[in-house]
Design a protein around this motif. Structure first.
Motif, PDB file in Angstrom:
ATOM      1  N   LEU A 179       0.837  -1.215   0.000  1.00 37.43           N
ATOM      2  CA  LEU A 179       0.000   0.000   0.000  1.00 37.43           C
ATOM      3  C   LEU A 179       0.865   1.256   0.000  1.00 37.43           C
ATOM      4  O   LEU A 179       0.544   2.241  -0.681  1.00 37.43           O
ATOM      5  N   LEU A 180       1.960   1.232   0.754  1.00 33.32           N
ATOM      6  CA  LEU A 180       2.861   2.385   0.771  1.00 33.32           C
ATOM      7  C   LEU A 180       3.491   2.601  -0.604  1.00 33.32           C
ATOM      8  O   LEU A 180       3.593   3.732  -1.093  1.00 33.32           O
ATOM      9  N   GLU A 181       3.910   1.515  -1.230  1.00 31.00           N
ATOM     10  CA  GLU A 181       4.500   1.605  -2.574  1.00 31.00           C
ATOM     11  C   GLU A 181       3.480   2.150  -3.572  1.00 31.00           C
ATOM     12  O   GLU A 181       3.800   3.015  -4.386  1.00 31.00           O
ATOM     13  N   GLU A 182       2.247   1.649  -3.492  1.00 28.80           N
ATOM     14  CA  GLU A 182       1.219   2.110  -4.427  1.00 28.80           C
ATOM     15  C   GLU A 182       0.872   3.573  -4.184  1.00 28.80           C
ATOM     16  O   GLU A 182       0.614   4.332  -5.134  1.00 28.80           O
ATOM     17  N   ALA A 183       0.866   4.001  -2.921  1.00 28.26           N
ATOM     18  CA  ALA A 183       0.588   5.415  -2.621  1.00 28.26           C
ATOM     19  C   ALA A 183       1.652   6.310  -3.245  1.00 28.26           C
ATOM     20  O   ALA A 183       1.341   7.372  -3.809  1.00 28.26           O
ATOM     21  N   ALA A 184       2.914   5.893  -3.161  1.00 27.85           N
ATOM     22  CA  ALA A 184       3.997   6.677  -3.772  1.00 27.85           C
ATOM     23  C   ALA A 184       3.855   6.712  -5.288  1.00 27.85           C
ATOM     24  O   ALA A 184       4.061   7.759  -5.924  1.00 27.85           O
ATOM     25  N   ARG A 185       3.478   5.582  -5.880  1.00 36.67           N
ATOM     26  CA  ARG A 185       3.320   5.537  -7.342  1.00 36.67           C
ATOM     27  C   ARG A 185       2.133   6.387  -7.797  1.00 36.67           C
ATOM     28  O   ARG A 185       2.181   7.040  -8.850  1.00 36.67           O
ATOM     29  N   MET A 186       1.064   6.370  -7.031  1.00 36.60           N
ATOM     30  CA  MET A 186      -0.098   7.199  -7.367  1.00 36.60           C
ATOM     31  C   MET A 186       0.261   8.677  -7.312  1.00 36.60           C
ATOM     32  O   MET A 186      -0.156   9.466  -8.169  1.00 36.60           O
ATOM     33  N   LEU A 187       1.046   9.046  -6.301  1.00 33.45           N
ATOM     34  CA  LEU A 187       1.464  10.442  -6.195  1.00 33.45           C
ATOM     35  C   LEU A 187       2.375  10.821  -7.357  1.00 33.45           C
ATOM     36  O   LEU A 187       2.263  11.922  -7.920  1.00 33.45           O
ATOM     37  N   TYR A 188       3.252   9.902  -7.748  1.00 28.47           N
ATOM     38  CA  TYR A 188       4.114  10.163  -8.916  1.00 28.47           C
ATOM     39  C   TYR A 188       3.265  10.399 -10.164  1.00 28.47           C
ATOM     40  O   TYR A 188       3.507  11.357 -10.914  1.00 28.47           O
ATOM     41  N   ARG A 189       2.267   9.531 -10.374  1.00 25.23           N
ATOM     42  CA  ARG A 189       1.417   9.693 -11.559  1.00 25.23           C
ATOM     43  C   ARG A 189       0.654  11.006 -11.506  1.00 25.23           C
ATOM     44  O   ARG A 189       0.483  11.685 -12.533  1.00 25.23           O
ATOM     45  N   GLU A 190       0.186  11.384 -10.332  1.00 24.65           N
ATOM     46  CA  GLU A 190      -0.568  12.632 -10.190  1.00 24.65           C
ATOM     47  C   GLU A 190       0.298  13.837 -10.562  1.00 24.65           C
ATOM     48  O   GLU A 190      -0.140  14.733 -11.287  1.00 24.65           O
ATOM     49  N   TRP A 191       1.537  13.858 -10.095  1.00 19.94           N
ATOM     50  CA  TRP A 191       2.408  15.005 -10.319  1.00 19.94           C
ATOM     51  C   TRP A 191       3.043  15.003 -11.708  1.00 19.94           C
ATOM     52  O   TRP A 191       3.109  16.053 -12.356  1.00 19.94           O
ATOM     53  N   PHE A 192       3.533  13.820 -12.132  1.00 20.10           N
ATOM     54  CA  PHE A 192       4.435  13.797 -13.297  1.00 20.10           C
ATOM     55  C   PHE A 192       3.847  13.151 -14.556  1.00 20.10           C
ATOM     56  O   PHE A 192       4.475  13.184 -15.606  1.00 20.10           O
ATOM     57  N   VAL A 193       2.643  12.608 -14.438  1.00 21.39           N
ATOM     58  CA  VAL A 193       1.948  12.088 -15.620  1.00 21.39           C
ATOM     59  C   VAL A 193       0.742  12.962 -15.942  1.00 21.39           C
ATOM     60  O   VAL A 193       0.556  13.390 -17.089  1.00 21.39           O
ATOM     61  N   HIS A 194      -0.045  13.253 -14.900  1.00 24.35           N
ATOM     62  CA  HIS A 194      -1.222  14.102 -15.108  1.00 24.35           C
ATOM     63  C   HIS A 194      -0.921  15.585 -14.895  1.00 24.35           C
ATOM     64  O   HIS A 194      -1.799  16.432 -15.127  1.00 24.35           O
ATOM     65  N   PHE A 195       0.299  15.876 -14.450  1.00 27.89           N
ATOM     66  CA  PHE A 195       0.771  17.262 -14.257  1.00 27.89           C
ATOM     67  C   PHE A 195      -0.087  18.039 -13.256  1.00 27.89           C
ATOM     68  O   PHE A 195      -0.278  19.243 -13.378  1.00 27.89           O
ATOM     69  N   ARG A 196      -0.595  17.343 -12.229  1.00 23.07           N
ATOM     70  CA  ARG A 196      -1.326  18.014 -11.158  1.00 23.07           C
ATOM     71  C   ARG A 196      -0.418  18.117  -9.929  1.00 23.07           C
ATOM     72  O   ARG A 196      -0.702  17.579  -8.868  1.00 23.07           O
ATOM     73  N   PHE A 197       0.690  18.776 -10.114  1.00 17.56           N
ATOM     74  CA  PHE A 197       1.665  18.983  -9.046  1.00 17.56           C
ATOM     75  C   PHE A 197       1.308  20.257  -8.283  1.00 17.56           C
ATOM     76  O   PHE A 197       0.504  21.075  -8.759  1.00 17.56           O
ATOM     77  N   PRO A 198       1.879  20.465  -7.107  1.00 23.05           N
ATOM     78  CA  PRO A 198       1.556  21.671  -6.336  1.00 23.05           C
ATOM     79  C   PRO A 198       1.856  22.941  -7.141  1.00 23.05           C
ATOM     80  O   PRO A 198       2.963  23.114  -7.651  1.00 23.05           O
ATOM     81  N   GLY A 199       0.851  23.803  -7.271  1.00 26.09           N
ATOM     82  CA  GLY A 199       1.021  25.062  -8.001  1.00 26.09           C
ATOM     83  C   GLY A 199       0.849  24.941  -9.501  1.00 26.09           C
ATOM     84  O   GLY A 199       1.140  25.893 -10.237  1.00 26.09           O
ATOM     85  N   HIS A 200       0.377  23.771  -9.984  1.00 29.14           N
ATOM     86  CA  HIS A 200       0.261  23.594 -11.437  1.00 29.14           C
ATOM     87  C   HIS A 200      -0.702  24.595 -12.080  1.00 29.14           C
ATOM     88  O   HIS A 200      -0.575  24.915 -13.263  1.00 29.14           O
ATOM     89  N   GLU A 201      -1.653  25.113 -11.277  1.00 28.57           N
ATOM     90  CA  GLU A 201      -2.633  26.056 -11.827  1.00 28.57           C
ATOM     91  C   GLU A 201      -1.966  27.330 -12.347  1.00 28.57           C
ATOM     92  O   GLU A 201      -2.513  28.024 -13.222  1.00 28.57           O
ATOM     93  N   HIS A 202      -0.791  27.634 -11.838  1.00 29.97           N
ATOM     94  CA  HIS A 202      -0.124  28.897 -12.190  1.00 29.97           C
ATOM     95  C   HIS A 202       1.031  28.701 -13.175  1.00 29.97           C
ATOM     96  O   HIS A 202       1.803  29.636 -13.412  1.00 29.97           O
ATOM     97  N   VAL A 203       1.155  27.495 -13.719  1.00 28.89           N
ATOM     98  CA  VAL A 203       2.258  27.204 -14.644  1.00 28.89           C
ATOM     99  C   VAL A 203       1.706  27.037 -16.053  1.00 28.89           C
ATOM    100  O   VAL A 203       0.765  26.278 -16.284  1.00 28.89           O
ATOM    101  N   LYS A 204       2.280  27.755 -17.007  1.00 33.02           N
ATOM    102  CA  LYS A 204       1.845  27.665 -18.401  1.00 33.02           C
ATOM    103  C   LYS A 204       2.374  26.389 -19.037  1.00 33.02           C
ATOM    104  O   LYS A 204       3.391  25.831 -18.604  1.00 33.02           O
ATOM    105  N   VAL A 205       1.667  25.929 -20.057  1.00 37.42           N
ATOM    106  CA  VAL A 205       2.038  24.702 -20.766  1.00 37.42           C
ATOM    107  C   VAL A 205       2.498  25.055 -22.173  1.00 37.42           C
ATOM    108  O   VAL A 205       1.821  25.799 -22.898  1.00 37.42           O
ATOM    109  N   PHE A 206       3.667  24.528 -22.563  1.00 37.31           N
ATOM    110  CA  PHE A 206       4.212  24.749 -23.901  1.00 37.31           C
ATOM    111  C   PHE A 206       4.533  23.388 -24.527  1.00 37.31           C
ATOM    112  O   PHE A 206       5.238  22.574 -23.917  1.00 37.31           O
TER     113      PHE A 206
END
Length: 377
Positions: A179-206
């Motif tokens: 469960l700990l491993e899966e939680a870390a992987r889910m967080l990785y996907r959230e930040w670095f695959v779906h680009f929903r990292f902290p502050g993503h609302e204020h970052v432009k996409v190119f």
């Protein structure tokens, strides 16, 4: 307490082996239970499953169909693997696999499993093992006549309860680790695959990437160093884990590489990725990343690189092929923030792994003494 001395066949309804062939590959269906599905610790492992089609299942269970309480074991090539069939299992024996069907009036299946895992039984099997030019084999015609000394059924149940308490704690910790491993992987996907990292609302996409991110090659981020051969008979046992392409396969007294680091499967389980929090010995079926280049972001990113070469004519993972794979690299500040976020998860994982080692050591110390009758229950 009184113990009964008799051949193992006196405690069993029967001893059966599986088919001496391999079925046609099937996408689904009952499990074709092979040696790789049974661990050294006495568990069933279904992380890699081979199936037999429903149409062929009757053929492959003509001799015997595994049922709840049966003890399956390996008798050729990789020896001394035992596990108990659970309720609801649907499958057949694979090659080089056999089973003992206990007589429930005389023996508790859980006790029998622990007995088979004990040094007493191992020594008996090693005494009859036939050493071949390519593989070793336990002759199944001799196993039924092997004499054993077993306590009464009530004492068997009591012993099984003591030992299974350790194994239940170990299994609960394994689930928590997963469960700990899966939680870390889910967080990785959230930040670095779906680009929903902290502050993503204020970052432009190119060009499909947030500003400050870049596409790069695996070779830009790391070096893959070769592991070194260490045969099983040369592993001295100790605090150093020995890694192959399927994970930890033993222990040793000395290390080849410093941890924490990342291990990548080179042959066998090609492209597998493991995190070692400690110094280790990777064998020649694996690569390792130098400690100064390894971190938890990279460990979680590497599975997405696609190391599994689809060219069946090219065995293993070629380094140049691995270096050519694509990754997306975030800004260093975000990478560092992510590592700080998941480090407590991996610290807890390491603590649970260490606790499991102590539990296993305690169980293994008790096992022979309970089987010998040195400890009364």
């Amino acid at each position: 307490m009184t113990r009964s001395v008799a051949a193992i066949k006196e405690f069993a309804i029967g001893i059966f082996d599986g088919p001496h062939a391999t079925p046609k590959p099937s996408e689904d269906g009952p499990i074709f239970l092979g040696i790789k599905n049974v661990t050294d610790e006495g568990r069933l492992d279904f992380s890699e499953i081979r199936h037999v089609s429903e149409a062929d299942f009757a053929k492959w269970t003509r001799r015997v169909k595994p049922q709840q309480g049966d003890i399956v074991f390996s008798y050729e090539a990789t020896l001394h693997r035992y596990a108990c069939i659970p309720d609801g299992f649907e499958g057949c024996l694979g090659r080089r696999m056999a089973l003992v069907r206990p007589d429930l009036r005389k023996v508790d299946p859980r006790f029998l499993l622990y007995f088979f895992l004990s040094p007493i039984w191992r020594a008996k099997m090693e005494a009859i093992t036939i050493t071949g030019a390519t593989v070793n084999r336990i002759p199944l015609t001799t196993v039924p006549n092997t004499e054993v000394s077993l306590p009464g059924l009530r004492e068997q149940v009591a012993i099984a309860e003591i030992l299974s308490a350790y194994d239940e704690l170990i299994e609960n910790n394994r689930r928590r680790i997963a469960l700990l491993e899966e939680a870390a992987r889910m967080l990785y996907r959230e930040w670095f695959v779906h680009f929903r990292f902290p502050g993503h609302e204020h970052v432009k996409v190119f060009d499909g990437l947030p500003a400050g991110w870049e596409r790069c090659k695996v070779g830009d981020l790391l070096e893959l160093r070769y592991g070194k051969a260490l045969k099983e008979e040369n592993r001295t046992g100790g605090p150093i884990p020995v890694y192959g392409s399927s994970g930890i396969i033993g222990t040793h007294q000395t290390a080849l590489a410093a941890g924490p680091t990342i291990v990548v499967g080179r042959k066998g389980n090609v492209g597998s990725v493991y995190w070692s929090p400690v110094d280790l010995w990777p064998i020649d079926t694996a690569y390792f990343v130098p400690r100064e280049q390894a971190d938890l972001w990279l460990y979680l990113a590497l599975p997405s690189a696609g190391f599994q070469n689809t060219d069946s004519g090219v065995p293993g993972l070629n380094r140049n092929f691995a270096y050519s794979r694509n990754l997306i690299r975030p800004p260093e500040s975000l990478r560092r923030t992510f590592i700080d976020t998941v480090e407590p998860m991996f610290a807890q994982r390491t603590a649970l792994e260490n606790y499991n080692k102590k539990l296993a050591q305690g169980r293994d110390l008790l096992l022979p003494r309970l089987m010998n009758g040195d400890i009364a229950v």
